[in-house]
Each structure stands twice: as structure tokens, then as C-alpha cells.
Design a protein around this motif. Sequence first.
Motif, PDB file in Angstrom:
ATOM      1  N   VAL A 174       2.716  -4.335   6.709  1.00 17.82           N
ATOM      2  CA  VAL A 174       1.681  -3.312   6.532  1.00 17.82           C
ATOM      3  C   VAL A 174       2.773  -2.711   4.928  1.00 17.82           C
ATOM      4  CG1 VAL A 174       0.605  -1.555   6.714  1.00 17.82           C
ATOM      5  CG2 VAL A 174       0.236  -3.203   8.609  1.00 17.82           C
ATOM      6  N   GLY A 175       3.915  -2.832   4.998  1.00 18.35           N
ATOM      7  CA  GLY A 175       4.287  -1.785   3.646  1.00 18.35           C
ATOM      8  C   GLY A 175       4.591  -1.133   4.030  1.00 18.35           C
ATOM      9  N   ILE A 176       4.683  -0.248   4.685  1.00 16.55           N
ATOM     10  CA  ILE A 176       5.121   1.260   5.263  1.00 16.55           C
ATOM     11  C   ILE A 176       6.016   1.702   5.426  1.00 16.55           C
ATOM     12  CG2 ILE A 176       2.074   1.847   6.219  1.00 16.55           C
ATOM     13  CD1 ILE A 176       3.493   1.957   8.693  1.00 16.55           C
ATOM     14  N   GLU A 177       6.349   3.067   5.768  1.00 12.80           N
ATOM     15  CA  GLU A 177       7.482   3.834   5.986  1.00 12.80           C
ATOM     16  C   GLU A 177       8.765   3.217   5.137  1.00 12.80           C
ATOM     17  OE1 GLU A 177       7.175   6.496   6.321  1.00 12.80           O
ATOM     18  OE2 GLU A 177       4.941   6.725   6.878  1.00 12.80           O
ATOM     19  N   GLY A 178       9.169   2.537   4.355  1.00  9.45           N
ATOM     20  CA  GLY A 178      10.421   2.077   3.811  1.00  9.45           C
ATOM     21  C   GLY A 178      10.508   0.758   4.691  1.00  9.45           C
ATOM     22  N   GLN A 179      10.892   0.065   4.213  1.00  9.33           N
ATOM     23  CA  GLN A 179      11.093  -1.130   5.057  1.00  9.33           C
ATOM     24  C   GLN A 179      11.752  -1.733   5.877  1.00  9.33           C
ATOM     25  OE1 GLN A 179      10.770  -4.862   2.328  1.00  9.33           O
ATOM     26  NE2 GLN A 179      12.714  -5.920   3.896  1.00  9.33           N
ATOM     27  N   ARG A 180      11.920  -1.718   6.772  1.00  7.14           N
ATOM     28  CA  ARG A 180      12.554  -1.943   8.558  1.00  7.14           C
ATOM     29  C   ARG A 180      13.760  -3.663   8.778  1.00  7.14           C
ATOM     30  NH1 ARG A 180      10.996   3.031  11.349  1.00  7.14           N
ATOM     31  NH2 ARG A 180      12.680   2.179  13.168  1.00  7.14           N
ATOM     32  N   MET A 228       1.174  -0.952   0.077  1.00  4.45           N
ATOM     33  CA  MET A 228      -0.097  -0.153  -0.065  1.00  4.45           C
ATOM     34  C   MET A 228       0.780   1.425  -0.040  1.00  4.45           C
ATOM     35  SD  MET A 228      -0.959   0.696   3.808  1.00  4.45           S
ATOM     36  CE  MET A 228      -1.795   1.973   3.589  1.00  4.45           C
ATOM     37  N   ILE A 229       0.513   2.481  -0.554  1.00  4.50           N
ATOM     38  CA  ILE A 229       1.118   3.529  -0.554  1.00  4.50           C
ATOM     39  C   ILE A 229       0.547   4.195   0.729  1.00  4.50           C
ATOM     40  CG2 ILE A 229       1.547   5.597  -1.660  1.00  4.50           C
ATOM     41  CD1 ILE A 229       0.741   4.289  -4.005  1.00  4.50           C
ATOM     42  N   TYR A 230       0.727   4.328   2.171  1.00  2.00           N
ATOM     43  CA  TYR A 230       0.784   4.764   3.021  1.00  2.00           C
ATOM     44  C   TYR A 230       0.321   6.090   2.982  1.00  2.00           C
ATOM     45  CZ  TYR A 230       0.555   4.973   8.321  1.00  2.00           C
ATOM     46  OH  TYR A 230      -0.059   6.080   9.936  1.00  2.00           O
ATOM     47  N   ASN A 231       1.501   7.395   2.400  1.00  2.00           N
ATOM     48  CA  ASN A 231       1.321   8.470   3.003  1.00  2.00           C
ATOM     49  C   ASN A 231       0.633   9.052   1.741  1.00  2.00           C
ATOM     50  OD1 ASN A 231       3.236   9.008   3.997  1.00  2.00           O
ATOM     51  ND2 ASN A 231       4.466   9.302   2.603  1.00  2.00           N
ATOM     52  N   ASP A 232      -0.877   7.924   0.977  1.00  2.00           N
ATOM     53  CA  ASP A 232      -1.734   8.812   0.210  1.00  2.00           C
ATOM     54  C   ASP A 232      -2.889   8.557   0.867  1.00  2.00           C
ATOM     55  OD1 ASP A 232      -0.580   8.946  -2.146  1.00  2.00           O
ATOM     56  OD2 ASP A 232      -0.858   7.331  -3.241  1.00  2.00           O
ATOM     57  N   VAL A 233      -3.291   7.501   2.265  1.00  2.00           N
ATOM     58  CA  VAL A 233      -4.057   7.423   3.271  1.00  2.00           C
ATOM     59  C   VAL A 233      -3.833   7.924   4.410  1.00  2.00           C
ATOM     60  CG1 VAL A 233      -5.334   5.678   1.740  1.00  2.00           C
ATOM     61  CG2 VAL A 233      -3.408   5.232   3.528  1.00  2.00           C
ATOM     62  N   ARG A 234      -2.472   8.248   4.303  1.00  2.00           N
ATOM     63  CA  ARG A 234      -2.277   8.751   6.227  1.00  2.00           C
ATOM     64  C   ARG A 234      -3.565   9.505   6.889  1.00  2.00           C
ATOM     65  NH1 ARG A 234       3.854   9.433   7.944  1.00  2.00           N
ATOM     66  NH2 ARG A 234       3.174   9.335  10.376  1.00  2.00           N
ATOM     67  N   ARG A 235      -3.235  10.165   8.256  1.00  2.00           N
ATOM     68  CA  ARG A 235      -4.316  10.955   8.539  1.00  2.00           C
ATOM     69  C   ARG A 235      -3.072  12.489   9.007  1.00  2.00           C
ATOM     70  NH1 ARG A 235      -3.499  11.487  13.781  1.00  2.00           N
ATOM     71  NH2 ARG A 235      -5.565  12.786  15.216  1.00  2.00           N
ATOM     72  N   LYS A 236      -4.014  12.958   8.258  1.00  2.00           N
ATOM     73  CA  LYS A 236      -2.941  14.893   8.425  1.00  2.00           C
ATOM     74  C   LYS A 236      -3.023  14.623   9.791  1.00  2.00           C
ATOM     75  CE  LYS A 236      -2.155  14.960   3.822  1.00  2.00           C
ATOM     76  NZ  LYS A 236      -2.868  13.320   3.722  1.00  2.00           N
ATOM     77  N   THR A 237      -1.988  15.112  10.381  1.00  2.00           N
ATOM     78  CA  THR A 237      -1.499  15.629  12.422  1.00  2.00           C
ATOM     79  C   THR A 237      -1.052  16.921  11.897  1.00  2.00           C
ATOM     80  OG1 THR A 237      -0.173  14.477  12.870  1.00  2.00           O
ATOM     81  CG2 THR A 237      -2.080  13.407  12.372  1.00  2.00           C
ATOM     82  N   LYS A 238      -0.622  17.366  13.410  1.00  2.00           N
ATOM     83  CA  LYS A 238      -0.011  18.285  14.179  1.00  2.00           C
ATOM     84  C   LYS A 238       1.349  17.485  14.261  1.00  2.00           C
ATOM     85  CE  LYS A 238       1.201  20.963  17.929  1.00  2.00           C
ATOM     86  NZ  LYS A 238       2.043  22.293  17.161  1.00  2.00           N
ATOM     87  N   GLU A 239       2.580  17.979  13.829  1.00  2.00           N
ATOM     88  CA  GLU A 239       4.076  17.635  14.149  1.00  2.00           C
ATOM     89  C   GLU A 239       4.446  17.952  15.154  1.00  2.00           C
ATOM     90  OE1 GLU A 239       7.087  17.284  10.597  1.00  2.00           O
ATOM     91  OE2 GLU A 239       7.101  19.450  12.217  1.00  2.00           O
ATOM     92  N   ILE A 240       5.147  16.842  15.507  1.00  2.00           N
ATOM     93  CA  ILE A 240       5.429  17.066  17.319  1.00  2.00           C
ATOM     94  C   ILE A 240       6.617  17.268  17.454  1.00  2.00           C
ATOM     95  CG2 ILE A 240       5.044  16.581  19.875  1.00  2.00           C
ATOM     96  CD1 ILE A 240       2.282  17.729  18.433  1.00  2.00           C
ATOM     97  N   LYS A 241       7.777  18.243  17.964  1.00  2.00           N
ATOM     98  CA  LYS A 241       8.823  17.357  17.843  1.00  2.00           C
ATOM     99  C   LYS A 241       8.987  17.161  18.820  1.00  2.00           C
ATOM    100  CE  LYS A 241      13.007  18.870  15.465  1.00  2.00           C
ATOM    101  NZ  LYS A 241      13.819  18.633  14.561  1.00  2.00           N
ATOM    102  N   GLY A 280      -1.560  -2.512  12.927  1.00  2.00           N
ATOM    103  CA  GLY A 280      -1.744  -3.067  11.635  1.00  2.00           C
ATOM    104  C   GLY A 280      -3.078  -2.375  11.378  1.00  2.00           C
ATOM    105  N   ALA A 281      -4.030  -2.866  11.903  1.00  2.00           N
ATOM    106  CA  ALA A 281      -4.914  -2.595  11.209  1.00  2.00           C
ATOM    107  C   ALA A 281      -5.484  -1.305  10.790  1.00  2.00           C
ATOM    108  CB  ALA A 281      -6.798  -3.084  12.059  1.00  2.00           C
ATOM    109  N   LEU A 282      -4.849  -0.009  12.673  1.00  2.00           N
ATOM    110  CA  LEU A 282      -4.850   1.335  12.527  1.00  2.00           C
ATOM    111  C   LEU A 282      -3.517   1.828  10.963  1.00  2.00           C
ATOM    112  CD1 LEU A 282      -5.258   1.880  15.663  1.00  2.00           C
ATOM    113  CD2 LEU A 282      -7.201   2.420  14.495  1.00  2.00           C
ATOM    114  N   LEU A 283      -3.254   0.997  11.048  1.00  2.00           N
ATOM    115  CA  LEU A 283      -2.077   1.808  10.269  1.00  2.00           C
ATOM    116  C   LEU A 283      -2.058   1.618   8.734  1.00  2.00           C
ATOM    117  CD1 LEU A 283       1.730  -0.073  11.582  1.00  2.00           C
ATOM    118  CD2 LEU A 283       0.582   2.991  11.409  1.00  2.00           C
ATOM    119  N   CYS A 284      -3.387   0.319   8.581  1.00  2.00           N
ATOM    120  CA  CYS A 284      -3.912   0.006   7.005  1.00  2.00           C
ATOM    121  C   CYS A 284      -5.216   2.073   7.028  1.00  2.00           C
ATOM    122  CB  CYS A 284      -4.108  -0.967   7.411  1.00  2.00           C
ATOM    123  SG  CYS A 284      -3.225  -2.386   6.745  1.00  2.00           S
TER     124      CYS A 284
END
Length: 358
Positions: free
Chosen positions: A257-263, A1-14, A224-228
Motif C-alpha cells: 500500500v506504501g504507507i507509514e514508511g517501509q516495514r 500513495m501519500i497516506y497521511n493526506d487521506v487518512r481519517r482523523k481520529t482520537k489518539e489513544i495511548k 489493504g482496501a481500507l488503508l487505501c
Amino acid sequence: MIYNDVRRKTKEIKIGNIAIGGASPIAIQSMTNTDTHDKKATLDQIMTLQRSGCDIIRITVPDIEAADTIPYLKENGVTIPVVADIHFDYKIALRCAEVGVDKIRINPGNIGADERVREVVCACKKAHIPIRIGVNSGSLEKEILAKYSAPTPEALCESAMYHVSLLEKYDFDDIVISIKASDPYNMIKANRLLAEKCRYPLHLGVTEAGSREIGSIKSAVGIGALLCDGIGDTVRVSLTNDPIEEIAAAKSIFNAVGIEGQRGLDLVSCPTCGRTKIDLISLVSRFLDRAKEEEIMDKPIKVAIMGCVVNGPGEAREADIGVAGGKGEAVLIKKGVIIEKIPEGDIVERLIAEIKTI
């Protein structure tokens, strides 16, 4: 899956030297199980976790004295962000902010009067420290529990938003939220509800998930369900085991899930059937043992070990490297190209040798 196409938009926190939320990679967390007062033991465990791919580490800070471990960690090689887990005593939070912690995990409603919440918020604002609100099914407020009669997903979500309101009242919005339950279904539903109500980053986890095997399965279902769904900005796989196993399990979930590059290494192998003519079960087990011995499990590659010529060649061609079994032998396939035939007894060592060249 192309995760960033469906990823929930959030505030960035440092958080220290990394960010979560926004377009940042999903971070893997763990928590030490050492006595935080034992500085050396805590340091040693964190350094092992750091080398294994842990992005953020949480330590319990049960009293003021334990807070002194935080600068010791930073002075002795810990480069990943350190999160202080604090309950009830707001003075511990103030001390952690003073000594340079990167994030504080606290429930604002559990530290007393509004003035105490305001003091913590002011200290965190001054030091640019975010706060993670942690809600789980065992810590609901009496009023909310009475309203819903049980720690339902709706109750968990309402509790989280209540704690958010306590911080927002003082114009604080460097917030991360986690809603956890030991039941993956409730955890999934609660986080879906929360994702609709706010734009803060969410920390995912199934709490008190159990042993390595059972806990990994529950976590894979919940996380996994939520990441999908595109929900989730940082994760912790909570296991009754060595924390190092939490990192490995999280990487496996990411790969699945196939996200964010393979770890790390992603292994594809068939379940075997009557067509299988090599001892595939033993082969896969021996391969994993050798891969761990050779310290190549963190290589971001896909390896296919297939048992026959029906699906084997196709799956192996999709992998970086793989084998497809025949009778007492296998073909080695690298980047979609058949390289050679290998006797069954040599398969593991040839695979290991080839992986080292990638």
C-alpha cells in the motif's frame, strides 16, 4: 500513495508506551497461541514476535490466575504493550487492570449488568487503560441479529456503536473499535460505515481468515482496501499459522500500500514471459531463501529482480538495488546506476552482498 493526506482523523489513544490514532504510525498486532498459564512459553513467543516487528501483543486471559502472567511478562523483557483478551467475566478485567495490563479487549454488553460495566470503566480510568471493543460476525447480539436477519455490515456497525454507548454512558472515551468478519467484503463495508459514525481509532482485521496463503490474500484485500481509503490505525493479520507469519504478512501489506514508511524488504519481480532469458522463477526463490538465512528481510529497502531489458532497467532504477536479466547474465543497478554485469550463477550472492552494504 501519500497516506497521511487521506487518512481519517481520529482520537489518539495511548496504549502503554505507544499511541494509535491521530498522526501515529499504524501499529502491527498479533496474538499469542500459547497457554497463558504457561508463563515461560508465552514470554518466549512474545519476545520472538517483539524482535520481528510486532508493535502490540494480545493474550487471552480466560481466568483470574492467567492475569498473573501479565506482570511476569513485563518483568522479563516484554516492552511492547500487552492487551488482555477477556470474555464475560468482568472480575478478570478488574484483575488485569490491577496488575498493569496496557489495554483490555472486551465487549461491555457481554459482562452483565450496568454496574459491572461501570466497575470496569472506573478501574480503566484510574489506571489510564484503554478498552478495545471487538465485534465480529459470530458474536452479534440476538436483537440486532434478528433485526437484520444476518450479520450484515449494518448489523456489525450497529453492534459496535451499541457497545460504545455503554462505555460513553460513564464518560469513558479511551476506546478502540474493531469490526471483523471472515468475508473481506463485509469487513470492508462495515468499517467504512463505522468510520463515518465515530472518531475512535479502528483496529482492522479479517477474522478466521484461514491458512497462511489464503488468509494473507483475504487480509490483503480487506486491510489493504481500507488503508487505501485512509481508514485504519492498527492491524492484525489473523492466520492459522505461527503468529510470526502474521507480522510478515502485515509488513507486506504495508509495503504494497506504501504507507507509514517501509516495514521490511520490498521485492519487485516480473511474472516472466517469452522474453525472459534467465531462470527468474528459481532466481527469486533462491534469493528469498538466502535473504532469510542472512536475516536481511527486515531491511527497509526495495529490491527489483527483473527478467529482461524491456521493463527491467526502469524498474531496477526505481529500486534501491536490482538486476535486469539478459541472456545468461544480468546488469546490477544500484540507486539508479548500472554497476556491472553479473553471470547468472552469481546473481543471488552479489545481490545479497550488496544489500548488506546498504
